[in-house]
Design a protein around this motif. Structure first.
Motif: not given
Length: 220
Positions: A212-214, A28, A174, A210, A45-46
């Motif tokens: 955080t981003v994976k 992350l 996400g 957003s 994330t969404s």
């Protein structure tokens, strides 16, 4: 002295709230740090976003582009295909549909180091700007390619999953969905409607930007 300590304590707490540390380093990372380290983005994330890889198709693709309505999916376009169908490219440009560069397999860039620069130049000629997003055909990003993309300031984009037709998986927050449209692996573009059931597709940037981003680290 106590006032100074209290002041710096307040500053620290404010920074912690608005600039949270990355979790599980390498898995992350803050979206504002996406370009701080080379990584292939595979998830936000969404929400859900749709990306379509195009390297084949004439009338079907042209008709689909003509009927396409916003919010648009991100099109990852092969440059040989773009050369063959300038009218479809013109429609993409006129409708301002987001488009990125679809490359070859990851190993091709190790075997031919000049390949990426040539494809980026061709893309810029066709679409008027350097691509923000780049995806290899097999979503593999070797170290040498990673370095080239980093220097060119182009983002490596993978996917959460590839949908090749059949049963539609349940939505994931996400998710970045990739759909192939190639000669030997092709989802009919009319079938994409089934993907939207239970989902509201959003632009890629909305899904990514957003807190955080994976990301998936690219192996050296």
């Amino acid at each position: 002295m106590r006032y100074k300590i209290a002041f710096f304590g307040m500053v620290f707490c404010t920074l912690f709230l608005f600039l949270p540390p990355s979790l599980e380093s390498g898995t992350l990372t803050s979206v504002f740090r996406v370009t701080d380290q080379p990584a292939a983005i595979v998830r936000g994330t969404s929400g859900s976003t749709l990306t379509v890889n195009i390297s084949f198709g004439d009338v079907e693709v042209e008709n689909w582009i003509r009927e396409l309505q916003a919010p648009y999916p991100l099109l990852l376009v092969d440059m040989d295909w773009a050369d063959r169908f300038p009218e479809t490219v013109r429609q993409i440009n006129e409708k301002n549909i987001p488009v990125g560069l679809l490359g070859n397999s990851g190993t091709a860039y190790e075997e031919e180091p000049a390949l990426l620069a040539d494809q980026l130049k061709r893309f810029e000629t066709k679409f008027g700007a350097k691509p923000l997003w780049f995806r290899t055909m097999d979503e593999r990003f070797p170290a040498s390619l990673k370095k080239q993309l980093w220097e060119a300031e182009v983002n490596a984009l993978g996917s959460t999953f590839i949908w090749s037709g059949g049963k539609v998986p349940p939505p994931q927050e996400g998710e970045i969905i990739a759909v192939p449209h190639h000669r030997h692996e092709r989802v009919k573009l009319s079938a994409l409607d089934s993907l939207s059931k239970g989902r509201t597709f959003r632009p890629l940037e909305d899904v990514l930007f957003s807190t955080t981003v994976k990301t998936k680290k690219i192996p050296e």
